[in-house]
Design a protein around this motif. Structure first.
Motif, PDB file in Angstrom:
ATOM      1  N   SER A  54       0.502  -1.425   0.250  1.00 53.92           N
ATOM      2  CA  SER A  54       0.094  -0.147   0.173  1.00 53.92           C
ATOM      3  C   SER A  54       0.461   1.482  -0.028  1.00 53.92           C
ATOM      4  O   SER A  54       1.883   1.237   0.707  1.00 53.92           O
ATOM      5  CB  SER A  54      -1.385  -0.200   0.971  1.00 53.92           C
ATOM      6  N   SER A  64      -9.081   1.756   8.412  1.00 53.24           N
ATOM      7  CA  SER A  64      -8.165   2.427   7.028  1.00 53.24           C
ATOM      8  C   SER A  64      -7.975   3.973   6.931  1.00 53.24           C
ATOM      9  O   SER A  64      -8.984   4.725   7.845  1.00 53.24           O
ATOM     10  CB  SER A  64      -8.731   1.926   5.623  1.00 53.24           C
ATOM     11  N   TYR A  66      -6.059   7.300   4.737  1.00 49.41           N
ATOM     12  CA  TYR A  66      -5.460   7.202   3.705  1.00 49.41           C
ATOM     13  C   TYR A  66      -4.840   8.620   3.658  1.00 49.41           C
ATOM     14  O   TYR A  66      -5.092   9.751   4.911  1.00 49.41           O
ATOM     15  CB  TYR A  66      -7.079   7.165   2.134  1.00 49.41           C
TER      16      TYR A  66
END
Length: 73
Positions: A54, A64, A66
């Motif tokens: 990733s 998660s 980001y």
């Protein structure tokens, strides 16, 4: 495993980021040509797995996160 940098890079400028991994050595993280972190990892020449790489994301314990910026390849 995660390789993280020391400090924030939210300065509105582009940064060159390189991560290297060796069979019998550490994973290293370079930012703008400067080594920022080195993490000991255990890998073997004949090791195979289905892990994903990733870039700009972190998934840990079902959460998660980001990167909210731009990435160019």
């Amino acid at each position: 495993f995660n390789v993280e940098s020391d400090g924030g890079w939210n300065d509105g400028q582009w940064h060159h980021i390189v991560a290297t991994a060796e069979v019998a050595g550490p994973t290293k993280l370079y930012i703008d040509g400067v080594l920022r972190n080195s993490v000991a990892t255990a890998r073997y020449a004949n090791q195979t797995n289905s892990r994903h790489v990733s870039i700009g994301a972190n998934v840990s314990n079902g959460v998660s996160q980001y990167f909210p910026g731009s990435l160019a390849c």
